[in-house]
Write an enzyme that holds these catalytic residues in place. Structure first.
Site, PDB file in Angstrom:
ATOM      1  N   MET A   2       0.842  -1.188   0.000  1.00 58.28           N
ATOM      2  CA  MET A   2       0.000   0.000   0.000  1.00 58.28           C
ATOM      3  C   MET A   2       0.879   1.241   0.000  1.00 58.28           C
ATOM      4  O   MET A   2       1.626   1.470   0.948  1.00 58.28           O
ATOM      5  CB  MET A   2      -0.903   0.011   1.231  1.00 58.28           C
ATOM      6  CG  MET A   2      -1.914  -1.107   1.260  1.00 58.28           C
ATOM      7  SD  MET A   2      -2.885  -1.130   2.801  1.00 58.28           S
ATOM      8  CE  MET A   2      -1.719  -1.962   3.884  1.00 58.28           C
ATOM      9  N   GLY A  21       1.321   4.375   4.476  1.00 60.85           N
ATOM     10  CA  GLY A  21       2.123   3.487   3.628  1.00 60.85           C
ATOM     11  C   GLY A  21       2.537   2.219   4.350  1.00 60.85           C
ATOM     12  O   GLY A  21       3.103   2.284   5.434  1.00 60.85           O
ATOM     13  N   SER A  22       2.275   1.056   3.772  1.00 63.29           N
ATOM     14  CA  SER A  22       2.528  -0.175   4.497  1.00 63.29           C
ATOM     15  C   SER A  22       2.291  -1.394   3.606  1.00 63.29           C
ATOM     16  O   SER A  22       2.256  -1.268   2.386  1.00 63.29           O
ATOM     17  CB  SER A  22       1.619  -0.231   5.730  1.00 63.29           C
ATOM     18  OG  SER A  22       0.313   0.168   5.377  1.00 63.29           O
ATOM     19  N   ARG A  23       2.061  -2.539   4.239  1.00 66.79           N
ATOM     20  CA  ARG A  23       1.909  -3.785   3.488  1.00 66.79           C
ATOM     21  C   ARG A  23       1.025  -4.748   4.263  1.00 66.79           C
ATOM     22  O   ARG A  23       0.953  -4.693   5.494  1.00 66.79           O
ATOM     23  CB  ARG A  23       3.306  -4.391   3.279  1.00 66.79           C
ATOM     24  CG  ARG A  23       3.325  -5.817   2.756  1.00 66.79           C
ATOM     25  CD  ARG A  23       4.750  -6.219   2.490  1.00 66.79           C
ATOM     26  NE  ARG A  23       4.949  -7.642   2.422  1.00 66.79           N
ATOM     27  CZ  ARG A  23       6.117  -8.227   2.201  1.00 66.79           C
ATOM     28  NH1 ARG A  23       7.188  -7.479   2.028  1.00 66.79           N
ATOM     29  NH2 ARG A  23       6.228  -9.529   2.159  1.00 66.79           N
TER      30      ARG A  23
END
Length: 222
Positions: free
Chosen positions: A103, A191-193
């Site tokens: 993301m 922002g990440s995953r």
């Protein structure tokens, strides 16, 4: 033709915003108002832009979720960066397939449940903050792992992973909670995953490079 339904009640506003964004929005708007009262035009305009960007980041659009039996939907918006078999992992009981979704700051960051069922485990792991698109981020970064048991006894693991900028993981569910497919359960800020662990027998519907939407895009079918 696949039928759809709302997993959560639709919002009553034209531009839904996730609740965790309220403090950021109010703070930015307050500072902008101070600039305006002081007659600082340039800073006021900058403040308006920053406030608008924060509202955009924390947007939380309603999603129609497919209802066909056995479908597993994406828990996050973003880009599929990895699809691979995994022999052993602490996030799933046995061999499985991992689908990793990255993301960026431009994606919706509200996370949704990939399949209906009961949450059996929620484990938080403190860690580092490597860029979320790196493979080592799955184990080394701060993350929150959930394990869900579906009504037919199949398991789905999904892990919220912090990134280089993302420093806040939000999860609103606990072990024992019964959830619907596509239901909101948390988010990761800035922002990440998110990694999804699916049973080996899952018929995958996505591949590396695909763009997905939380609650709407089908990752696979049992």
């Amino acid at each position: 033709m696949t039928s759809h339904k709302w997993s959560d009640l639709p919002s009553q506003t034209a531009f839904p915003v996730a609740r965790p964004g309220y403090p950021f929005i109010f703070a930015s708007a307050f500072v902008t108002a101070i600039f305006a009262l002081l007659g600082l035009v340039c800073l006021s305009i900058l403040g308006l832009l920053v406030t608008g960007c924060i509202c955009w980041f924390f947007r939380d659009p309603d999603r129609l979720v497919p209802t066909e039996e056995g479908l597993v939907v994406s828990p996050a918006d973003g880009k599929v960066i990895r699809v691979e078999p995994v022999d052993q992992t602490p996030y799933f009981p046995g061999p499985c397939t991992r689908v990793s979704i990255f993301m960026s700051v431009f994606n919706v960051h509200v996370n949704r449940v990939p399949h209906e069922g009961i949450i059996r485990k929620v484990d938080y792991y403190p860690g580092k903050f490597f860029s979320a698109n790196l493979d080592k981020a799955s184990a080394a970064n701060e993350h929150n792992a959930l394990l869900l048991e579906s009504p037919n006894g199949k398991w789905v693991g999904f892990v919220q992973i912090a990134g280089l900028i993302a420093r806040r993981i939000i999860c609103r569910v606990q072990p024992g909670d019964t959830l619907s497919r596509g239901q909101r359960f948390g988010m990761i800020c800035f922002g990440s995953r998110l990694d999804v662990y699916l049973p080996d027998q899952t018929e995958l519907r996505v591949k590396t490079g695909d763009r997905v939407q939380a609650g709407a895009t089908v990752l696979g079918k049992w």
